[in-house]
Design an enzyme around this catalytic site. Structure first.
Site, short mmCIF file in Angstrom:
data_model
loop_
_atom_site.label_atom_id
_atom_site.label_comp_id
_atom_site.label_asym_id
_atom_site.label_seq_id
_atom_site.Cartn_x
_atom_site.Cartn_y
_atom_site.Cartn_z
N THR A 125 0.84 -1.20 0.00
CA THR A 125 0.00 0.00 0.00
C THR A 125 0.88 1.26 0.00
O THR A 125 2.08 1.18 0.19
CB THR A 125 -0.89 0.04 1.26
OG1 THR A 125 -0.06 0.19 2.43
CG2 THR A 125 -1.71 -1.24 1.39
N ASP A 126 0.25 2.40 -0.22
CA ASP A 126 1.00 3.65 -0.15
C ASP A 126 0.23 4.68 0.70
O ASP A 126 -0.79 4.35 1.30
CB ASP A 126 1.31 4.18 -1.55
CG ASP A 126 0.06 4.55 -2.34
OD1 ASP A 126 -0.92 5.05 -1.75
OD2 ASP A 126 0.05 4.36 -3.57
N THR A 127 0.74 5.90 0.74
CA THR A 127 0.18 6.95 1.59
C THR A 127 -1.32 7.18 1.34
O THR A 127 -2.04 7.58 2.26
CB THR A 127 0.94 8.27 1.35
OG1 THR A 127 2.30 8.06 1.74
CG2 THR A 127 0.39 9.41 2.17
N ALA A 128 -1.76 6.95 0.10
CA ALA A 128 -3.18 7.15 -0.18
C ALA A 128 -4.04 6.11 0.54
O ALA A 128 -5.26 6.26 0.64
CB ALA A 128 -3.44 7.09 -1.69
N GLY A 129 -3.41 5.05 1.05
CA GLY A 129 -4.14 4.09 1.86
C GLY A 129 -4.58 2.85 1.11
O GLY A 129 -5.25 1.97 1.68
#
Lengths: 133, 133, 133, 133
Positions: A13-17
């Site tokens: 996953t990344d910062t956007a969730g």
């Protein structure tokens, strides 16, 4: 159809969730590796001890639902097309609710390990692919 | 066109000795991030402090030449299509010899941060994309 | 000291919104690769065309500040210890404000490419490491 | 002790033909995530719906044997130290032959989700860790 069970890891996953888009390809490839291992064509042997390689020449994906950390997935793998020197795999990433969260396709060509020229698919591979056609 | 310079790192390659296919998408996205940062639309701000998100709904890649660790690349980024609520980016990964080693496309939709409904591209983003159309 | 400039990419972060801890090692290794390339010891050549390899036998990291997508970093690389058959690299990830966001150490041994036995560091490598000791 | 079964994927390896060192941390963390999910503390809930976070402040690894694509692993997870506001996890990556291929340690602190100040470990987490102490 071959089914591979996995889940979305935090590092997918990344910062956007949600699942980072490139990692959907990684998850699909995990299913392909698992299938190849199951039919006696594990990547360690192919790369180090066979006379052919199966480079990917095209890949594509559609994203249908957001996937978050911990989400469980069944990757359904099918051989969509089996040619003389190439094949196309189709992957459907199915969530717990049974709906598709994403789809992937990869097109592979079979080349010899030395000159990297196209060669016919080895019989063992062709037969394995036919079981999931 | 926006140009991003990078190189293939060891962790981008795999046992076969070349760029792992999914990482071509990662490298393309690095170029997109660099462009967005350059036009004042860095991802940190978009994700944490804007009222829109730009999820990828489709991605595809072609692989034209093998890339190995240390290979230097110019990623040439263009906005291939700019719609009302979506846009398509095209990336050309060009090696030192000037030939294309691979191509990538990503299709993005603009959605509001709360309900995730499609909304028109913000003016600032539209104008930035037009500079690389 | 050798300095490598980079930035935190979206795929380096996770749902918590910060750099995923394992990727701090990846970023450190990118600096090491860049240094090796700069001194004529690029990894492509070492792995494919040299008679030695430099496997990592120990790695450790401390995390001092959160790093988010887009954060710019200078990775400051030093050779902390240069032994007969091994060496230790120390990396300091410094943010734009000049403070350390994280530190990494990696311990490498030099082995021959065939039997994987420890061998003395090649002169060229030793001299390169001494320039950043 | 909690045991997590996995295997080395193609994208975990690099051109040298073995597991890329940073990915040993990734594999260890996969085991931690699996454990947390099993005890009702999945990361999706912790990050999005709890009042605490568990950032890693230190990590280290030793590499004892080379791991290649397809190698099967049991990651044996133990809570080595359970403090008031922190804990240390120890991971042993055991191959099919029963020998250790690598070890990892991660040190976590418990902080509140808003001010990021150290707070005591939640009871549910403490009890879960005690089951693998």
């Amino acid at each position: 159809m071959y089914t591979f069970k996995t889940s979305v890891k935090l590092h997918d996953t990344d910062t956007a969730g949600f699942l980072f888009f490139a990692h959907q390809f990684k998850i699909a490839h995990d299913a392909y590796e698992d299938f190849m291992e199951a039919v006696g064509l594990g990547f360690g042997r192919i790369i180090n001890a066979s006379d052919f390689l199966l480079p990917i020449v095209h890949a594509e994906a559609d994203y249908k639902a957001v996937l978050g950390v911990g989400d469980k997935l069944s990757v359904q793998l099918r051989a969509e097309k089996i040619g003389k020197t190439s094949f196309t795999l189709a992957y459907n990433l199915v969530g717990l609710d049974g709906s598709s969260a994403g789809k992937v396709k990869t097109v592979h060509v079979c080349v010899d390990n030395i000159k990297k020229k196209k060669i016919p698919l080895p019989e063992k591979l062709r037969k394995a692919l036919e079981t999931i056609a």
